[in-house]
Design a protein around this motif. Structure first.
Motif, PDB file in Angstrom:
ATOM      1  N   ASN A  82      -2.099  -8.448 -37.526  1.00 43.56           N
ATOM      2  CA  ASN A  82      -0.782  -8.189 -36.951  1.00 43.56           C
ATOM      3  C   ASN A  82      -0.142  -7.091 -37.798  1.00 43.56           C
ATOM      4  N   ASP A  85       3.673  -7.603 -38.799  1.00 40.63           N
ATOM      5  CA  ASP A  85       3.902  -8.491 -39.936  1.00 40.63           C
ATOM      6  C   ASP A  85       3.360  -7.894 -41.234  1.00 40.63           C
ATOM      7  N   LYS A  88       6.258  -5.851 -42.135  1.00 39.43           N
ATOM      8  CA  LYS A  88       7.538  -6.548 -42.285  1.00 39.43           C
ATOM      9  C   LYS A  88       7.559  -7.517 -43.464  1.00 39.43           C
ATOM     10  N   VAL A  89       6.523  -8.342 -43.593  1.00 38.46           N
ATOM     11  CA  VAL A  89       6.551  -9.408 -44.593  1.00 38.46           C
ATOM     12  C   VAL A  89       6.631  -8.870 -46.022  1.00 38.46           C
ATOM     13  N   ASP A 104      -1.721 -12.785 -37.241  1.00 37.55           N
ATOM     14  CA  ASP A 104      -0.588 -13.223 -36.436  1.00 37.55           C
ATOM     15  C   ASP A 104      -0.238 -14.687 -36.693  1.00 37.55           C
ATOM     16  N   GLY A 106       0.271 -15.615 -39.956  1.00 37.18           N
ATOM     17  CA  GLY A 106       0.866 -15.573 -41.280  1.00 37.18           C
ATOM     18  C   GLY A 106      -0.120 -15.771 -42.408  1.00 37.18           C
TER      19      GLY A 106
END
Length: 245
Positions: A82, A85, A88-89, A104, A106
């Motif tokens: 993903n 993410d 972003k993370v 996707d 995590g």
């Protein structure tokens, strides 16, 4: 020229061509016994299964390649890279040492250990690059819908002050990027130009070898540690057939 009108002639012709072919291979690091050592020419692709604890080195020997990378969890291909993410993370769009490549769900599919190249998580592949990724995925029984946005390695892009995305070109010849694989993955690669830089690409090298000690990384960011905990829980569950991962 050998006749190919008979089985014997066709076999002799094929063997003569194989004998004349020169298959270039990457330079193997000292002390490494690779499980993968492959040179991917321009316009080609690769699909490779890699186990947990495998160190992967991608290299740009000529300073001209562009590697479009996509990862899927090998035993559960519905879980896949993903890119949103992945940006972003860790609060960072630009890949550097310690950057996780997140699924996707995590989980950490891989972590960047070291890099000297220019990369891009923003633009995705060209039409040609996406077609190559689809072909690579088809060799693993994957359909186009299984292959989402990818990351471009060695031919980078950055966001300018005015918000425009600008090409940064390639790093000098010999640039590398090392990953450590946290969960068994199917790794797809396409050697194709970048959407912002349509120059022809050069060869792409990939070498992989067992290095489980690299699973212990130095990234202490709380977001990364939570993703690692999630990953380790899934891996532990996968070892117990009575507990679904």
């Amino acid at each position: 020229m050998t006749s190919t009108q008979s089985t014997d002639g066709a076999r002799a012709h094929a063997r003569a061509q194989a004998a004349a072919a020169t298959s270039a291979r990457p330079q193997i690091p000292h002390g490494v016994t690779p499980v993968v050592a492959q040179r991917i020419p321009s316009g080609s692709y690769a699909n490779i299964m890699l186990g947990r604890g495998t160190r992967v080195r991608l290299a740009d020997p000529s300073g001209t390649t562009c590697a479009h990378l996509f990862l899927l969890r090998a035993e559960s291909p519905w879980e896949r890279l993903n890119v949103a993410d992945t940006v972003k993370v860790p609060w960072q769009a630009y890949l550097s040492a310690g950057h996780p490549l997140l699924s996707d769900q995590g989980r950490v599919l891989a972590t960047v250990l070291d890099t000297s190249g220019h990369h891009d998580t923003l633009c995705g592949p060209t039409t040609a690059g996406r077609h190559q990724l689809h072909l690579a995925g088809a060799k693993q029984g994957l359909e186009p819908r299984d292959i989402g946005p990818s990351i471009a390695l060695f031919r980078g892009a950055r966001v300018a002050n005015n918000g425009a995305i600008e090409s940064t070109g390639n790093a000098p010849a010999g640039a590398t990027l090392d990953l450590i694989i946290h969960l068994p993955v199917t790794l797809l690669l396409a050697n194709a130009p970048h959407p912002l830089d349509d120059r022809p690409t050069g060869d792409l090298d990939i070498i992989a070898w067992p290095s489980p000690a690299d699973l212990i990384t130095t990234n202490s960011d709380p977001e990364y540690q939570r993703a690692v905990d999630n990953t380790e829980a899934a891996w532990s569950a996968a070892q117990n057939s009575e507990v679904p991962a």
